[in-house]
Design a protein around this motif. Sequence first.
Motif, PDB file in Angstrom:
ATOM      1  N   THR A  39       0.832  -1.203   0.000  1.00 37.91           N
ATOM      2  CA  THR A  39       0.000   0.000   0.000  1.00 37.91           C
ATOM      3  C   THR A  39       0.867   1.253   0.000  1.00 37.91           C
ATOM      4  N   VAL A  78     -13.077   6.766  -3.819  1.00 37.88           N
ATOM      5  CA  VAL A  78     -12.711   5.660  -2.921  1.00 37.88           C
ATOM      6  C   VAL A  78     -12.213   4.454  -3.716  1.00 37.88           C
ATOM      7  N   ALA A  82      -8.681   2.564  -3.520  1.00 41.50           N
ATOM      8  CA  ALA A  82      -8.586   1.210  -2.972  1.00 41.50           C
ATOM      9  C   ALA A  82      -8.159   0.177  -4.003  1.00 41.50           C
ATOM     10  N   LEU A 165     -17.409  -0.992  -0.775  1.00 43.20           N
ATOM     11  CA  LEU A 165     -17.119   0.106  -1.675  1.00 43.20           C
ATOM     12  C   LEU A 165     -18.194   0.298  -2.736  1.00 43.20           C
ATOM     13  N   SER A 205      -8.023  10.430  -3.798  1.00 38.73           N
ATOM     14  CA  SER A 205      -7.768   8.987  -3.717  1.00 38.73           C
ATOM     15  C   SER A 205      -6.480   8.696  -2.962  1.00 38.73           C
ATOM     16  N   VAL A 208      -7.220   8.368   0.567  1.00 36.85           N
ATOM     17  CA  VAL A 208      -7.795   7.047   0.851  1.00 36.85           C
ATOM     18  C   VAL A 208      -6.683   6.015   1.028  1.00 36.85           C
ATOM     19  N   ILE A 209      -5.702   6.038   0.133  1.00 40.27           N
ATOM     20  CA  ILE A 209      -4.583   5.099   0.233  1.00 40.27           C
ATOM     21  C   ILE A 209      -3.800   5.337   1.514  1.00 40.27           C
ATOM     22  N   MET A 212      -5.311   3.681   4.299  1.00 41.27           N
ATOM     23  CA  MET A 212      -5.214   2.224   4.222  1.00 41.27           C
ATOM     24  C   MET A 212      -3.855   1.696   4.682  1.00 41.27           C
TER      25      MET A 212
END
Length: 312
Positions: A39, A78, A82, A165, A205, A208-209, A212
Amino acid sequence: MRSDTSQHAVYLSFNFAAAVCIVLINKAVFSRINFGFSTTLTLAHYVLNIAGLEALRLCGAFELRPLPLNTSTAVLTVVVGAAPAINNLALKLNDVGFYTTCKLLVTPCIVVLELALFSKRVSLVRGLCLAGVCAGVGAASVSDFSLNLPGLLASLGWARLAAALAARVPIAAAYKVLWSRVAKGEAGGEPWHTLALMRAVLPWSTLVIGAMVPLVDPPGLLQYEWTVERAALLGASSAGAFLVNWSGFLCTNPGARAGQLKSSAGIIGGWLVLGQIYPLKSILGASLAVLSVGAYTRANLSEADAARAAKA
């Protein structure tokens, strides 16, 4: 006309080479320098992509547009964050053969998703081709390309369900369908220039990463021992990710015409470059899946040409 065809062939070759190389480079990052933080690698890709897109914008390649806030763009943000992270996790946990073959399931998933959401149907010929894809992937997976349970689960996250998602639709298919709808303006608003949409979506985005990273990556990132070789390989991986996106924009439709070739080259590259060994049944199953994707593409293009001729 001939000049345009030659130019498109160059762009298509560029995209083909970049797409194959990025898979092999990323696998080398995970296996050869033991960088187990998939990730974080995706996060580095996105940061460099944003920088590259900003450079293209400053050169006049596109104009900056704000991203409107609605359900489609929120879900797209998202999913765009992801999906590549799950994709790289699957590559980390599986060998190149199994990873590449499973990605062929994206096409059947897109068809099922469009049927469920937009009642878009396919012909019998294309349906049989998709059945061939599924059968080929199944045959390759059963005999396994160094299959392991965590790797299988990660691959299913890319090629099967992502319930949180996108209402239990395959995340890769959701990525492609949502991106296409937003880009064409079908989800509300004006159509987008591809690079402008990328520049608008990627910063969100990337957040979002970033969220994660502590949930997906193992501990120990700060203790990872860096060398010039390791830093260079990660830099090559990030640059390759940007080149894949940029070259994809230059091609009018690179995935449909060269997807099966990329899959074949990825499997062969895993054997030649990374020394991965595949059993005969896996090779035959992967070959069936690749040929079925090619047949599906050919049937799809033929039907599209017939439809245009009928309109004319």
